[in-house]
Design an enzyme around this catalytic site. Structure first.
Site, PDB file in Angstrom:
ATOM      1  N   LYS A   1       0.826  -1.215   0.000  1.00 40.99           N
ATOM      2  CA  LYS A   1       0.000   0.000   0.000  1.00 40.99           C
ATOM      3  C   LYS A   1       0.865   1.272   0.000  1.00 40.99           C
ATOM      4  CE  LYS A   1      -2.229  -1.878   3.518  1.00 40.99           C
ATOM      5  NZ  LYS A   1      -1.920  -3.282   3.350  1.00 40.99           N
ATOM      6  N   ILE A   2       1.874   1.297   0.886  1.00 42.47           N
ATOM      7  CA  ILE A   2       2.701   2.510   0.974  1.00 42.47           C
ATOM      8  C   ILE A   2       3.628   2.610  -0.242  1.00 42.47           C
ATOM      9  CG2 ILE A   2       4.446   3.711   2.348  1.00 42.47           C
ATOM     10  CD1 ILE A   2       3.183   2.353   4.849  1.00 42.47           C
TER      11      ILE A   2
ATOM     12  N   THR B   1      11.403   4.570   5.622  1.00 40.19           N
ATOM     13  CA  THR B   1      10.261   4.901   6.483  1.00 40.19           C
ATOM     14  C   THR B   1       9.586   3.608   6.932  1.00 40.19           C
ATOM     15  OG1 THR B   1       8.837   5.099   4.553  1.00 40.19           O
ATOM     16  CG2 THR B   1       9.749   7.153   5.411  1.00 40.19           C
ATOM     17  N   SER B   2      10.292   2.477   6.788  1.00 41.29           N
ATOM     18  CA  SER B   2       9.647   1.195   7.089  1.00 41.29           C
ATOM     19  C   SER B   2       9.990   0.692   8.493  1.00 41.29           C
ATOM     20  CB  SER B   2       9.990   0.184   6.012  1.00 41.29           C
ATOM     21  OG  SER B   2       9.125  -0.901   6.130  1.00 41.29           O
ATOM     22  N   ARG B   3      11.110   0.008   8.630  1.00 43.71           N
ATOM     23  CA  ARG B   3      11.558  -0.434   9.950  1.00 43.71           C
ATOM     24  C   ARG B   3      13.081  -0.329  10.004  1.00 43.71           C
ATOM     25  NH1 ARG B   3       7.242   0.476  11.377  1.00 43.71           N
ATOM     26  NH2 ARG B   3       5.698  -0.881  12.336  1.00 43.71           N
TER      27      ARG B   3
ATOM     28  N   ASP C   1      13.358   7.602   8.908  1.00 40.89           N
ATOM     29  CA  ASP C   1      12.275   7.858   9.851  1.00 40.89           C
ATOM     30  C   ASP C   1      12.261   6.788  10.935  1.00 40.89           C
ATOM     31  OD1 ASP C   1       9.878   9.287  10.735  1.00 40.89           O
ATOM     32  OD2 ASP C   1       8.792   7.478  10.146  1.00 40.89           O
TER      33      ASP C   1
ATOM     34  N   GLU D   1      15.700   2.285  17.975  1.00 44.52           N
ATOM     35  CA  GLU D   1      14.877   3.466  18.293  1.00 44.52           C
ATOM     36  C   GLU D   1      14.045   3.316  19.562  1.00 44.52           C
ATOM     37  OE1 GLU D   1      12.387   3.436  14.660  1.00 44.52           O
ATOM     38  OE2 GLU D   1      10.647   3.064  15.956  1.00 44.52           O
TER      39      GLU D   1
ATOM     40  N   HIS E   1      10.210   8.413  13.736  1.00 46.14           N
ATOM     41  CA  HIS E   1       9.068   7.545  13.429  1.00 46.14           C
ATOM     42  C   HIS E   1       7.767   8.367  13.377  1.00 46.14           C
ATOM     43  CE1 HIS E   1       8.123   3.026  13.484  1.00 46.14           C
ATOM     44  NE2 HIS E   1       7.155   3.650  12.837  1.00 46.14           N
ATOM     45  N   GLN E   2       7.792   9.406  12.562  1.00 46.49           N
ATOM     46  CA  GLN E   2       6.610  10.280  12.498  1.00 46.49           C
ATOM     47  C   GLN E   2       5.929  10.244  11.139  1.00 46.49           C
ATOM     48  OE1 GLN E   2       8.697  14.330  12.875  1.00 46.49           O
ATOM     49  NE2 GLN E   2       7.207  14.761  11.262  1.00 46.49           N
ATOM     50  N   ALA E   3       6.362   9.302  10.274  1.00 42.69           N
ATOM     51  CA  ALA E   3       5.801   9.299   8.915  1.00 42.69           C
ATOM     52  C   ALA E   3       4.278   9.136   8.924  1.00 42.69           C
ATOM     53  CB  ALA E   3       6.446   8.198   8.087  1.00 42.69           C
ATOM     54  N   PHE E   4       3.765   8.439   9.935  1.00 43.91           N
ATOM     55  CA  PHE E   4       2.308   8.183   9.988  1.00 43.91           C
ATOM     56  C   PHE E   4       1.530   9.374  10.533  1.00 43.91           C
ATOM     57  CE2 PHE E   4       1.340   7.971  14.512  1.00 43.91           C
ATOM     58  CZ  PHE E   4       2.623   8.014  15.039  1.00 43.91           C
TER      59      PHE E   4
HETATM   60  P1  NAI Z   1       1.738  -3.840   2.889  1.00 43.58           P
HETATM   61  O1  NAI Z   1       1.497  -5.118   3.601  1.00 43.58           O
HETATM   62  O2  NAI Z   1       0.597  -3.190   2.156  1.00 43.58           O
HETATM   63  O3  NAI Z   1       2.938  -3.978   1.867  1.00 43.58           O
HETATM   64  C1  NAI Z   1       4.129  -4.625   2.136  1.00 43.58           C
HETATM   65  C2  NAI Z   1       4.645  -5.167   0.819  1.00 43.58           C
HETATM   66  O4  NAI Z   1       5.947  -5.705   1.055  1.00 43.58           O
HETATM   67  C3  NAI Z   1       3.784  -6.298   0.233  1.00 43.58           C
HETATM   68  O5  NAI Z   1       3.525  -6.036  -1.128  1.00 43.58           O
HETATM   69  C4  NAI Z   1       4.639  -7.547   0.425  1.00 43.58           C
HETATM   70  O6  NAI Z   1       4.457  -8.490  -0.609  1.00 43.58           O
HETATM   71  C5  NAI Z   1       6.028  -6.957   0.380  1.00 43.58           C
HETATM   72  N1  NAI Z   1       7.060  -7.758   1.040  1.00 43.58           N
HETATM   73  C6  NAI Z   1       6.942  -8.600   2.084  1.00 43.58           C
HETATM   74  N2  NAI Z   1       8.138  -9.104   2.424  1.00 43.58           N
HETATM   75  C7  NAI Z   1       9.018  -8.569   1.545  1.00 43.58           C
HETATM   76  C8  NAI Z   1      10.403  -8.695   1.365  1.00 43.58           C
HETATM   77  N3  NAI Z   1      11.135  -9.497   2.146  1.00 43.58           N
HETATM   78  N4  NAI Z   1      10.984  -7.999   0.364  1.00 43.58           N
HETATM   79  C9  NAI Z   1      10.255  -7.187  -0.438  1.00 43.58           C
HETATM   80  N5  NAI Z   1       8.938  -7.036  -0.324  1.00 43.58           N
HETATM   81  C10 NAI Z   1       8.330  -7.706   0.667  1.00 43.58           C
HETATM   82  O7  NAI Z   1       2.309  -2.849   3.998  1.00 43.58           O
HETATM   83  P2  NAI Z   1       2.344  -1.250   3.965  1.00 43.58           P
HETATM   84  O8  NAI Z   1       1.109  -0.713   4.598  1.00 43.58           O
HETATM   85  O9  NAI Z   1       2.717  -0.787   2.631  1.00 43.58           O
HETATM   86  O10 NAI Z   1       3.517  -0.960   5.022  1.00 43.58           O
HETATM   87  C11 NAI Z   1       4.850  -1.302   4.746  1.00 43.58           C
HETATM   88  C12 NAI Z   1       5.681  -1.108   5.994  1.00 43.58           C
HETATM   89  O11 NAI Z   1       5.749   0.269   6.324  1.00 43.58           O
HETATM   90  C13 NAI Z   1       5.105  -1.745   7.271  1.00 43.58           C
HETATM   91  O12 NAI Z   1       5.462  -3.115   7.362  1.00 43.58           O
HETATM   92  C14 NAI Z   1       5.743  -0.946   8.359  1.00 43.58           C
HETATM   93  O13 NAI Z   1       6.958  -1.559   8.727  1.00 43.58           O
HETATM   94  C15 NAI Z   1       6.044   0.391   7.706  1.00 43.58           C
HETATM   95  N6  NAI Z   1       5.252   1.500   8.267  1.00 43.58           N
HETATM   96  C16 NAI Z   1       5.906   2.573   8.769  1.00 43.58           C
HETATM   97  C17 NAI Z   1       5.213   3.655   9.289  1.00 43.58           C
HETATM   98  C18 NAI Z   1       5.909   4.874   9.815  1.00 43.58           C
HETATM   99  O14 NAI Z   1       5.280   5.708  10.464  1.00 43.58           O
HETATM  100  N7  NAI Z   1       7.194   5.044   9.568  1.00 43.58           N
HETATM  101  C19 NAI Z   1       3.742   3.628   9.352  1.00 43.58           C
HETATM  102  C20 NAI Z   1       3.146   2.465   8.724  1.00 43.58           C
HETATM  103  C21 NAI Z   1       3.883   1.434   8.226  1.00 43.58           C
END
Ligand code: NAI
Length: 344
Positions: free
Chosen positions: A153-154, A228-230, A254, A259, A291-294
């Site tokens: 999604k992101i 901005t992921s982990r 982020d 952290e 960690h404020q992207a959200f």
């Molecule tokens: P999502 O579940 O919609 O998308 C994740 C995508 O990554 C999927 O298409 C999946 O097939 C793919 N994936 C899974 N394992 C993988 C790998 N090893 N290599 C490559 N692709 C892989 O999740 P969404 O909503 O897009 O969020 C992604 C990440 O963003 C979350 O897991 C979270 O860690 C992070 N996040 C960070 C925030 C922030 O404030 N910084 C807020 C929300 C999410």
């Protein structure tokens, strides 16, 4: 009345949760994080509402189970901080899979633009009436190749923004799909061919430190890395070396692996014990947000709403919990949810 204990609560969380709280839910807000030292606070509650840096280890989960807590309601998407295997057949786990993918994608682009146009430097200069633009030469995003790792999604929302900027978008995803304007390739090729790399995949066992010494060496010289992921997706020490050697042109972070004891709190009066972070922050080409992207109004409202629905659905005895996660989630054959059942 359902009794919930919410951990790591900040004023903005409380505001959004209080605004739409259902009448049959009573929330006790705790500032502290949930971890082995604080788990006793969860005694007498039906559910805990937790965030990214709460520690849901086996030790904590066993205690929650002993105290009769039935549901772990994550108010975030990622669940890498939960030992889902330890929770299986004890406590159900639900999350908020999407609250505003655009909020995170826009933040990633905000950081990227700040970095490549040196806005962070210019902001400080002009505040001191320094109107010189020497040393602020940036580069156009238009025409550059951005590599997106994780096209969920992101990732999709970010790719859309990048396409709007006239960038070439290449991507790696464990499960590639057809997305207009996006070329899927192997992770290695994405990392090798990108001017900018943006991470949007979850942190799993198989991609811990996917950005490390070896992968950085194969990247284009001057690559900009956006995360901005982990935090655990990047080996911070190797990133620092990459920046020192000029192989990495800039980093926009982020999230940070270590952290949990730092982010979300004002530590300005403290000595920072983390030398790697301190050194990264001393670099002119590293931008860090905590960690404020959200953190947008829209996202906070959506988080509260989905969390309430998750809790309501669980205690109302719904057959399927749409946002439940368990350690079998990735194993399609074993997935009970797809068979219209709870995970256990
Ligand atoms: P999502 O579940 O919609 O998308 C994740 C995508 O990554 C999927 O298409 C999946 O097939 C793919 N994936 C899974 N394992 C993988 C790998 N090893 N290599 C490559 N692709 C892989 O999740 P969404 O909503 O897009 O969020 C992604 C990440 O963003 C979350 O897991 C979270 O860690 C992070 N996040 C960070 C925030 C922030 O404030 N910084 C807020 C929300 C999410």
């Amino acid at each position: 009345m359902i009794r919930a204990a919410m951990f790591d609560t900040k004023p903005y969380d409380r505001e959004s949760f209080d605004k739409t709280k259902p009448e049959d839910l009573e929330i006790t807000y705790f500032d502290t994080k949930l971890d082995p030292r604080t788990v006793e606070l969860a005694k007498g509650f039906d559910t805990v509402i937790v965030f990214v840096n709460d520690e849901l280890s086996k030790e904590v989960i066993d205690k929650l189970y002993e105290y009769g807590v039935k549901l772990i309601a994550l108010r975030c998407a990622g669940f890498n901080n939960v030992d889902v295997k330890a929770a299986y057949e004890k406590i159900h786990v639900v999350r908020v899979p999407a609250y505003s993918p655009e909020a995170v994608a826009e933040h990633a682009m905000a950081m990227l633009l700040t970095s490549v146009r040196r806005i962070h430097k210019a902001y400080n200069r002009t505040r001191e009436f320094n109107f010189s633009i020497n040393g602020l030469v940036g580069f156009n995003l238009h025409g550059k190749t951005v590599g997106v790792v994780g096209m969920g999604k992101i990732g999709k929302a970010f790719a859309k923004i990048c396409l709007g900027f006239g960038m070439k978008v290449i991507a790696y995803d464990k499960f590639p799909s057809e997305i207009p304007g996006v070329e899927f390739m192997s992770q290695e090729d994405v990392l090798k061919n990108s001017d900018i790399i943006s991470l949007h995949c979850p942190l799993t066992d198989d991609n811990h430190h996917l950005i490390n010494k070896a992968s950085i060496e194969k990247m284009k010289k001057g690559v900009v890395i956006v995360n901005t992921s982990r935090g655990g997706l990047i080996d911070a020490e190797d990133l620092l070396e990459g920046i020192k050697s000029r192989q990495v042109g800039a980093a926009c972070l982020d999230v940070y692996e270590e952290e949990s004891d730092l982010f979300f709190d004002d530590r300005s009066g403290h000595i920072l014990a983390d030398d790697i972070l301190a050194r990264l922050l001393s670099m002119p080409n590293v931008i860090l947000t905590s960690h404020q992207a959200f953190l947008t109004r829209e996202a906070l409202e959506a988080i509260a709403e989905v969390t309430f629905n998750n809790i309501r659905g669980f205690f109302a005895g719904d057959d399927v919990l749409a946002n439940e996660v368990c350690y079998k989630c990735e194993k399609v054959a074993e997935c009970k949810r797809s068979r219209q059942k709870r995970c256990f």
